[in-house]
Motif scaffolding. Structure first.
Motif, PDB file in Angstrom:
ATOM      1  N   ILE A   1       0.525  -1.246  -0.037  1.00 45.98           N
ATOM      2  CA  ILE A   1      -0.060  -0.039  -0.049  1.00 45.98           C
ATOM      3  C   ILE A   1       0.817   1.217   0.030  1.00 45.98           C
ATOM      4  CG2 ILE A   1      -1.720   1.220   1.241  1.00 45.98           C
ATOM      5  CD1 ILE A   1      -2.840  -1.515   2.324  1.00 45.98           C
ATOM      6  N   GLN A   2       2.013   1.290   0.737  1.00 49.21           N
ATOM      7  CA  GLN A   2       2.767   2.360   0.921  1.00 49.21           C
ATOM      8  C   GLN A   2       3.499   2.597  -0.317  1.00 49.21           C
ATOM      9  OE1 GLN A   2       2.664   4.675   2.900  1.00 49.21           O
ATOM     10  NE2 GLN A   2       1.264   3.572   4.355  1.00 49.21           N
ATOM     11  N   LEU A   3       3.834   1.460  -1.142  1.00 49.02           N
ATOM     12  CA  LEU A   3       4.651   1.496  -2.372  1.00 49.02           C
ATOM     13  C   LEU A   3       3.704   2.072  -3.407  1.00 49.02           C
ATOM     14  CD1 LEU A   3       7.294   0.545  -3.936  1.00 49.02           C
ATOM     15  CD2 LEU A   3       6.202  -1.543  -4.251  1.00 49.02           C
TER      16      LEU A   3
ATOM     17  N   SER B   1      -8.314   0.163  -4.395  1.00 52.28           N
ATOM     18  CA  SER B   1      -8.589  -1.435  -4.298  1.00 52.28           C
ATOM     19  C   SER B   1      -7.727  -2.311  -3.384  1.00 52.28           C
ATOM     20  CB  SER B   1      -8.387  -1.675  -5.693  1.00 52.28           C
ATOM     21  OG  SER B   1      -9.535  -1.457  -6.550  1.00 52.28           O
ATOM     22  N   LEU B   2      -6.308  -1.912  -3.245  1.00 57.84           N
ATOM     23  CA  LEU B   2      -5.419  -2.405  -2.169  1.00 57.84           C
ATOM     24  C   LEU B   2      -5.885  -2.304  -0.911  1.00 57.84           C
ATOM     25  CD1 LEU B   2      -1.844  -1.763  -3.636  1.00 57.84           C
ATOM     26  CD2 LEU B   2      -3.014  -3.779  -3.587  1.00 57.84           C
ATOM     27  N   ILE B   3      -6.327  -0.922  -0.601  1.00 59.22           N
ATOM     28  CA  ILE B   3      -6.920  -0.912   0.726  1.00 59.22           C
ATOM     29  C   ILE B   3      -8.379  -1.643   1.165  1.00 59.22           C
ATOM     30  CG2 ILE B   3      -8.027   0.852   2.222  1.00 59.22           C
ATOM     31  CD1 ILE B   3      -6.316   2.989   1.130  1.00 59.22           C
ATOM     32  N   ALA B   4      -9.235  -1.893   0.314  1.00 61.98           N
ATOM     33  CA  ALA B   4     -10.269  -2.774   0.468  1.00 61.98           C
ATOM     34  C   ALA B   4      -9.845  -4.055   0.522  1.00 61.98           C
ATOM     35  CB  ALA B   4     -11.043  -2.586  -0.839  1.00 61.98           C
ATOM     36  N   LYS B   5      -8.729  -4.667  -0.298  1.00 60.51           N
ATOM     37  CA  LYS B   5      -8.302  -5.889   0.046  1.00 60.51           C
ATOM     38  C   LYS B   5      -7.673  -6.158   1.131  1.00 60.51           C
ATOM     39  CE  LYS B   5      -5.985  -7.787  -3.473  1.00 60.51           C
ATOM     40  NZ  LYS B   5      -4.957  -8.042  -4.634  1.00 60.51           N
ATOM     41  N   HIS B   6      -6.810  -5.021   1.599  1.00 62.33           N
ATOM     42  CA  HIS B   6      -6.250  -5.190   3.004  1.00 62.33           C
ATOM     43  C   HIS B   6      -7.152  -5.133   4.256  1.00 62.33           C
ATOM     44  CE1 HIS B   6      -3.011  -4.653   6.232  1.00 62.33           C
ATOM     45  NE2 HIS B   6      -3.887  -3.599   6.669  1.00 62.33           N
ATOM     46  N   CYS B   7      -8.281  -4.504   4.131  1.00 57.86           N
ATOM     47  CA  CYS B   7      -9.207  -4.490   5.106  1.00 57.86           C
ATOM     48  C   CYS B   7     -10.166  -5.978   5.216  1.00 57.86           C
ATOM     49  CB  CYS B   7     -10.162  -3.168   5.077  1.00 57.86           C
ATOM     50  SG  CYS B   7      -9.413  -1.681   5.294  1.00 57.86           S
ATOM     51  N   VAL B   8     -10.001  -6.659   3.994  1.00 53.88           N
ATOM     52  CA  VAL B   8     -10.942  -8.062   4.157  1.00 53.88           C
ATOM     53  C   VAL B   8      -9.786  -8.774   5.013  1.00 53.88           C
ATOM     54  CG1 VAL B   8     -11.532  -9.727   2.676  1.00 53.88           C
ATOM     55  CG2 VAL B   8     -12.137  -7.360   1.864  1.00 53.88           C
TER      56      VAL B   8
ATOM     57  N   ALA C   1      -7.769   3.682   9.693  1.00 55.09           N
ATOM     58  CA  ALA C   1      -8.421   4.549   8.912  1.00 55.09           C
ATOM     59  C   ALA C   1      -7.260   5.557   8.193  1.00 55.09           C
ATOM     60  CB  ALA C   1      -9.565   5.284   9.629  1.00 55.09           C
ATOM     61  N   GLU C   2      -6.126   5.481   8.952  1.00 53.30           N
ATOM     62  CA  GLU C   2      -4.915   6.234   8.687  1.00 53.30           C
ATOM     63  C   GLU C   2      -4.566   6.028   7.188  1.00 53.30           C
ATOM     64  OE1 GLU C   2      -3.107   8.852   9.976  1.00 53.30           O
ATOM     65  OE2 GLU C   2      -5.081   8.872  11.360  1.00 53.30           O
ATOM     66  N   LEU C   3      -4.935   4.955   6.679  1.00 56.26           N
ATOM     67  CA  LEU C   3      -4.487   4.471   5.298  1.00 56.26           C
ATOM     68  C   LEU C   3      -5.380   5.223   4.336  1.00 56.26           C
ATOM     69  CD1 LEU C   3      -4.754   0.484   5.502  1.00 56.26           C
ATOM     70  CD2 LEU C   3      -2.610   2.070   5.184  1.00 56.26           C
ATOM     71  N   LEU C   4      -6.283   6.009   4.737  1.00 53.66           N
ATOM     72  CA  LEU C   4      -7.087   6.701   3.774  1.00 53.66           C
ATOM     73  C   LEU C   4      -6.957   8.378   4.061  1.00 53.66           C
ATOM     74  CD1 LEU C   4     -10.197   4.683   3.675  1.00 53.66           C
ATOM     75  CD2 LEU C   4      -8.903   5.299   1.730  1.00 53.66           C
ATOM     76  N   ARG C   5      -5.886   8.733   5.250  1.00 51.64           N
ATOM     77  CA  ARG C   5      -5.885   9.944   5.270  1.00 51.64           C
ATOM     78  C   ARG C   5      -5.637  11.017   4.372  1.00 51.64           C
ATOM     79  NH1 ARG C   5      -1.964  12.781   7.746  1.00 51.64           N
ATOM     80  NH2 ARG C   5      -0.710  10.797   8.132  1.00 51.64           N
ATOM     81  N   PRO C   6      -4.448  10.535   3.519  1.00 53.95           N
ATOM     82  CA  PRO C   6      -4.110  11.179   2.174  1.00 53.95           C
ATOM     83  C   PRO C   6      -5.115  11.512   1.394  1.00 53.95           C
ATOM     84  CG  PRO C   6      -2.579   9.550   2.872  1.00 53.95           C
ATOM     85  CD  PRO C   6      -3.551   8.986   3.538  1.00 53.95           C
TER      86      PRO C   6
ATOM     87  N   ALA D   1     -12.261   1.632  -1.793  1.00 51.17           N
ATOM     88  CA  ALA D   1     -11.811   1.456  -0.598  1.00 51.17           C
ATOM     89  C   ALA D   1     -12.982   0.920   0.369  1.00 51.17           C
ATOM     90  CB  ALA D   1     -11.092   2.390   0.276  1.00 51.17           C
ATOM     91  N   GLY D   2     -14.086   1.847   0.408  1.00 54.42           N
ATOM     92  CA  GLY D   2     -15.073   1.190   0.992  1.00 54.42           C
ATOM     93  C   GLY D   2     -15.060   1.207   2.388  1.00 54.42           C
ATOM     94  N   HIS D   3     -14.058   2.222   2.952  1.00 51.14           N
ATOM     95  CA  HIS D   3     -13.811   2.129   4.557  1.00 51.14           C
ATOM     96  C   HIS D   3     -15.043   3.065   5.148  1.00 51.14           C
ATOM     97  CE1 HIS D   3     -12.009   2.568   8.350  1.00 51.14           C
ATOM     98  NE2 HIS D   3     -10.909   1.386   8.031  1.00 51.14           N
TER      99      HIS D   3
END
Length: 1244
Positions: A314-316, A342-349, A356-361, A388-390
């Motif tokens: 995700i960071q990459l 999409s990566l954030i959505a997969k990670h949250c699964v 939620a910090e992943l979506l802060r940017p 992302a659907g968070h």
């Protein structure tokens, strides 16, 4: 704990007859690890930490955990058996691959299940001085899986372990000298299972060398056509790349990056590896300029969907999205940003507690873009948040929703819609959070109708309750906007028909809500917005599919504001939104609303004219505002979207009219004349879905499905142009082009191979033991054609030339088997088919087959395989096609779907030359103009019935037809005779029909035709007179010239034939004739074979502005069968109408037989369609269809067929038909528009 003298055995046979086989090499290889003692903490029947040296691999340590698992006791004093339902664990240890975008359908598995998992622990204990002594412990774990309901049969995996107490030795276990490290607890430790594909076991000793070997095999063997094992080799390449180090991959890229074929294979394989290393590699190569933009986009899109979604990846991806190089390429940045969501959505699964910090940017981008009114950036941020659907994104999204925040009201409508759609994936996780927001938007009548309708879509995806649905229905009763009313009503009505289990509660709520609403809303035409949902679900098989379509209209314009279509699939207790496509005409709509076309006081035709004028003046539209947009979603994730604005149109026009297209055209023509030879191969890992679960014995059980495909094609093209084209192609005139003779010869050999695997069993880096279903498809379709276009002579020819054909142009195979492999002998796999050979089957007793089935079921015994070969020879061209089918299934065990699948099935298709003279080529030739008659291979003539020769021919034909009538079955004879009786008493039938028409004249007035001056005919004009005059006028025209070819040359000719080595003429020719004075057209199709007088004749004439008649006749000299069609415009009562009549003299027996069978179903079909039916003695050889327009938005239909008359009045039309009562069109081409079109054509 130390294992003494461990032995490993393999079992590959028919249980329980065959013996276990010692795996000597594997035992020797693992003996050292297996005999290293391990340490563990143990207190009060609970196993604590586990300690082992570093050189004990995770796989071996998991075997120790399996033994310790039995010692994990939680028993009561009176209990010695413990059972577990593994489907209901508080914390389930498992690993999923490729399933992140699927949804668990809990309702689908309430009554039926596809996977059942249980474990039973049995202890025999006896009292001792210190408590209790376990003398024997047994654990049995069973996993049953079926893609269908497991009641109908399932694949089963059993894990069993037994520990028996022998004796107590006081000699302590000496620990290993190596350092013991804490290696976790009793919990299973995943190691290399993810890297190891279960479909093949590869011993990786030198990854780079093995990668190069497989790569060369793929390149060399997939040139002319695809190799049969190419998909499996491609999966093997992916597996080797997963085991390679970043340095290995870098070395291979450096070695092959300058070789185009190798480069393509590498770039196709790397994204499927699915590791963060590959994403980093692709990023670095693009930033250094080693990848072109198309290569980078293709590789990155696939890689982001396949990669493991951990924090590093995700960071990459985030660092790539914010890289300065991507800021200069907006389309590329959009792709990366969507992938980031999409990566954030997969990670949250995988990690439900994802931060939620992943979506802060993204939240910051949305806030900054809103403050600067940067609409494209706001749109992109919303789409990323939607992917992302968070749930943490709900508040930032709500700031952009209309009606909830004042700042959002100033945003464009498209942003408001995107903000609502961004709630959809959040609604899947937290429907209760989204429901009140969506409901408030739907009920807010101050909002734009499109916003409310999109909110309605989101609301129903949250699966609202009966109370909420009833509240919505109540508000709909007083709804003033008919677009919203129509859309919501049709949506609720569609939900009442849904049968999918996960929507059952919603369907019930919709049934309640629909009863509260007025059925008048169901009669609204298609000019109002609509929602449509349909599905099919089969509960016993647990499979289904669903589709949704939404059309959002605007009363002010003729174009829909938005159109959305979505498909959904159900399988084995899971569901997924497979594909969704949406199109919005946002900017076009707003431009039209500002134009005079938005004036609701004018009629629809005026709106159309004003709309066309507004579209022509597209240059006056704002530059920044998009005219339209579209998006594509795969598995609920938006993968691409596009906006079309004025700037893009201007760039496209400048590109199309600039010098580059001419240069490309010149280069292409030059290449064609020099000859083009291409070989191209494209591999694809279509699916990789895996679920890995630990078992009680310490080995992992895996359920997986793989699908891989490789396509290849070799193409050779050569063109000859005479005379040669000028150097400057743009200077070429139309006269020069007319004198050009172009010849083109092309040969292509496209082929494709597909492999599909379904596996259930043990998969580790050391051993594999599984049940496997393996399917293969391979097709090859070679072809060779020659094309010639002689524009000056008007001659165009296409030839299909002989080509070398493989033994099988298509082959399909499917088999189910049990397989055992071990890493020390990877090539010596042992397989056993699940359906044994006949000799083995016959050795079993019937009781063996019935032991596992329900005693109430009657087994279907099919011990013999099904073998069938079907062949068909194509006449004239001497080609024979055959299909060989073989099937041997397990249906003799149980009559269930799964047992029909289990076994061996295959089908092969072959094409070969049949017996007879060889065919040199197949020709299709078209000759236009005065030379058409010269190209005809056989003189065309039609017999005139008035000549002596014609009378003799008709007499012979009548004798043949009478003989055919006598040879027909009894039922046919009786029907034929009754038909003749009705025909002979035509006068009485006519009077009866006239009486019936008079009786129902109150609703069915007679049809009256238009006169030449377009005024209505007097009411006294009868149908019989008009029909008779039509027939007589057409017959007069025919009598003037029976065959137009005697008076005028053909307009064009078409010849289709097979050229054989014996020069025998075989094929057909068509000649078209046109007689301008009589407005008559005649087409004649004849066989070019000698002594073959079969013909097809089509003869038609335009008798007036409102009337056309045509006759189709076929058979010997076009005299055996005939059908006459008449179409004319007129009035029915006072309404403009059109009538179509079909009359026949004689039809083939096959046609009449099927027509009579079909007529039995007409009454029921008419009733369901809302038609009125009357039993009337209409003509037995005539069908009449009349349609009238009471107004421009409704239709009256009357159909008269043999034995009945059907009618329906007031059928609503989705759009207005611009026809006046006198039959003229009520639409006129606007002079400005017409002049613009003419000017544009002249400029071109």
């Amino acid at each position: 704990m130390k294992l003494m003298d461990p032995l490993i055995h393999e079992y590959a046979g028919i249980w329980p007859n065959d013996p276990f086989v010692p795996a000597t090499k594997l035992t020797s290889a693992l003996a050292t690890q297996l005999q290293i003692p391990i340490k563990f903490e143990y207190a009060n029947g609970v196993v604590g930490k586990v300690f082992a040296p570093a050189r004990v691999s995770p796989t071996v340590l998991n075997l120790h955990r399996g033994i310790l698992n039995i010692l994990q006791l939680n028993l009561k004093k009176t209990q010695n058996i413990k059972s577990k339902d593994l489907s209901h664990c508080q914390e389930r240890i498992m690993k999923d691959v490729g399933l992140a975008y699927t949804e668990r359908c809990a309702e689908c598995t309430k009554r039926v299940k596809s996977l059942i998992e249980t474990a039973t622990y049995n202890y025999i204990m006896k009292p001792s001085s210190t408590g209790a002594l376990i003398t024997e412990a047994t654990v049995e774990e069973v996993h049953q899986f079926s893609p269908f309901n497991e009641i109908h049969g399932a694949a089963m995996m059993e894990a069993k372990q037994t520990l028996a107490f022998v004796e107590i030795e006081k000699t302590p276990v000496v620990p290993n000298k190596a350092d013991y490290m804490a290696r976790g607890s009793l919990q299973y430790e995943f190691s290399t299972e993810i890297l190891q594909a279960p479909i093949q076991l590869i011993k990786i000793s030198n990854a780079p060398a093995q990668i190069v070997e497989v790569l060369k095999h793929l390149v060399v063997n997939n040139v002319a056509m695809v190799h049969d094992d190419a998909p499996l080799k491609f999966v093997q390449l992916i597996q080797l790349l997963r085991a390679a180090t970043p340095e290995n991959i870098e070395d291979i890229w450096t070695q092959f990056k300058n070789e185009p074929v190798y480069r393509r294979w590498i770039l196709d394989a790397l994204p499927a590896v699915g590791t963060p290393v590959i994403v980093k590699f692709i990023k670095e190569k693009f930033l250094t300029g080693e990848l072109t933009l198309p290569e980078f986009i293709q590789a990155l899109v696939v890689a982001l969907q396949m990669v493991t979604a951990d924090l590093d990846t995700i960071q990459l991806t985030a660092s790539l999205a914010w890289h300065e190089k991507l800021s200069t390429i907006p389309a590329l940045r959009e792709v990366v940003m969507l992938g980031y969501g999409s990566l954030i959505a997969k990670h949250c699964v995988e990690v439900p507690t994802c931060s939620a910090e992943l979506l802060r940017p993204i939240h910051e981008i949305a806030a900054e873009a809103t403050s600067k009114n940067n609409i494209p950036e706001i749109t992109l941020a919303l789409k990323v948040l939607g992917n992302a659907g968070h749930p943490a994104s709900l508040k930032p999204i709500m700031k952009l929703l209309p009606g909830l925040r004042t700042a959002a009201t100033s945003l464009p409508l498209s942003v408001q819609v995107d903000a609502i759609l961004a709630l959809r994936n959040i609604a899947k996780k937290e429907p209760k959070l989204v429901q009140p927001v969506a409901l408030q938007l739907v009920l807010d009548r101050s909002l734009h109708p499109e916003v409310r309708m999109v909110a309605c879509i989101v609301l129903f995806e949250t699966k609202p309750s009966v109370a909420l649905m009833s509240s919505l229905a109540g508000s709909l009763k007083t709804e003033t906007n008919m677009q919203v009313a129509s859309f919501t009503y049709s949506h609720i009505k569609s939900l009442t028909r849904i049968t999918a289990p996960d929507m059952a509660a919603v369907a019930g709520a919709a049934h309640v809500a629909i009863k509260l609403l007025s059925p008048k809303l169901d009669r609204l035409s298609f000019q109002f917005s609509r929602a449509l949902k349909f599905d099919i679900y089969h509960t016993p098989l647990m499979v289904g599919a669903a589709g949704s379509a939404y059309m959002i209209n605007d009363a002010a314009t003729i174009l829909p504001r938005a159109v959305v279509a979505k498909t959904r699939a159900y399988l084995a207790g899971a569901a997924a939104d497979v594909l969704e496509i949406g199109v919005r005409t946002e900017g076009i709509q707003e431009a039209l609303l500002k134009s005079p076309a938005a004036d609701e006081s004018v009629d629809r035709i005026t709106k159309i004219k004003r709309t066309l004028r507004a579209l022509i003046n597209w240059k006056a539209l704002p530059t920044s505002q998009p005219l339209a947009s579209a998006y594509v979603k795969l598995f609920g994730q938006e993968v691409a979207f596009a906006r079309i604005d004025r700037t893009i149109i201007e760039q496209a026009i400048s590109l199309a009219t600039g010098p580059k297209p001419r240069e490309l055209l010149k280069a292409a023509l030059k290449a064609l004349q020099e000859g083009i030879a291409l070989q191209y191969a494209k591999p694809l890992l279509v699916a990789e879905m895996r679920r890995i679960l630990p078992t009680a014995v310490g080995l992992p059980m895996e359920l997986s499905m793989y699908s891989a495909a490789v396509g290849a094609a070799s193409i050779n093209v050569q063109a000859t142009i005479t005379p040669p084209l000028p150097e400057e192609i743009e200077t070429m005139t139309l006269e020069q082009l007319k004198k050009t003779d172009v010849q083109l010869q092309a040969e292509a050999r496209p082929s494709i191979a597909v492999h599909k695997f379904a596996v259930m069993g043990v998969n580790t880096a050391l051993i594999q033991a599984a049940v496997m279903a393996r399917g293969k498809i391979r097709t090859i379709a070679p072809g060779k054609v020659a094309v010639r276009a002689d524009i000056l002579k008007g001659n165009y020819k296409v030839e299909a030339l002989p080509v070398e054909v493989p033994e099988h142009i298509a082959a399909l195979s499917f088999e189910t088997l049990a397989v055992v492999r071990n890493i020390e002998e990877p090539t010596a796999e042992r397989t056993v088919p699940l359906v044994p050979e006949l000799a083995v089957q016959n050795s079993q007793t019937p009781a063996d087959y019935l032991s596992s089935e329900n005693p109430d079921e009657v087994p279907v015994r099919a011990p013999a395989p099904f073998d069938k070969t079907l062949c068909l020879a194509v006449p004239y061209i001497e080609i024979k096609g055959c299909v060989e089918v073989h099937s041997h299934n397990a249906a003799f065990i149980r009559n269930a779907p799964l047992f029909y699948i289990i076994g061996q099935h295959s089908a092969r298709a072959t094409v070969a030359r049949a017996e007879g003279p060889a065919v040199e080529r197949l020709e299709l030739e078209v000759q236009v103009g005065p030379r058409a008659a010269e190209r005809l291979l056989k003189q065309i003539s039609l017999i005139d019935e008035e000549t002596p020769e014609g009378k003799v021919f008709l007499l012979k034909l009548r004798e043949i037809l009478e003989t055919e009538d006598k040879n027909r079955p009894v039922s046919s004879e009786s029907r034929s005779s009754s038909s003749r009786i009705i025909s002979s008493s035509s006068s009485s039938s006519s009077s009866m029909s006239s009486y019936r028409v008079t009786e129902t004249a109150t609703i069915m007035e007679p049809f009256r035709k238009f006169h030449k001056d377009r005024y209505l005919a007097p009411h006294g004009a009868s149908k019989k007179v008009s029909s008779g005059s039509d027939a007589s006028s057409f017959q007069r025209i025919q009598k003037q010239a029976k065959f137009l070819g005697n008076a005028v040359p053909p307009v064009f000719a078409v010849i289709a034939r097979a050229v054989r080595v014996d020069h025998k003429l075989l094929g057909y020719q068509l000649a078209a004739y046109f007689d301008k004075p009589t407005a008559r057209v005649q087409l004649v199709v004849t066989s070019i074979a000698e002594n073959d007088n079969q013909k097809i004749c089509i003869d038609g004439a335009l008798l007036s502005k409102h009337k056309v008649t045509a006759k189709l006749a076929w058979g010997p000299e076009c005299q055996q069968y005939a059908v006459t069609a008449k179409a004319e415009a007129g009035v029915l009562g006072e309404f403009p109408a059109a009538r179509l009549e079909l009359e026949w003299e004689r039809l083939p027996i096959m046609v009449t037989t099927y027509a009579k069978k079909l007529s039995k179903h007409i009454p029921m079909a008419a009733f369901q369609a809302g038609f009125r039916l009357e039993r009337v003695a209409n003509s037995e050889k005539e069908i009449e269809l009349t349609a009238a327009l009471p107004n421009q938005r409704s239709l009256n239909v009357i159909a008269r067929i043999p034995e009945m008359t059907l009618s329906r009045m007031g059928i609503s039309l989705p759009f207005a038909i611009p026809i006046n009562p006198d039959g003229s069109l009520s639409i006129q081409i606007d002079e400005d528009i017409l002049s613009w079109i003419q000017k544009h054509i002249k400029e071109e």
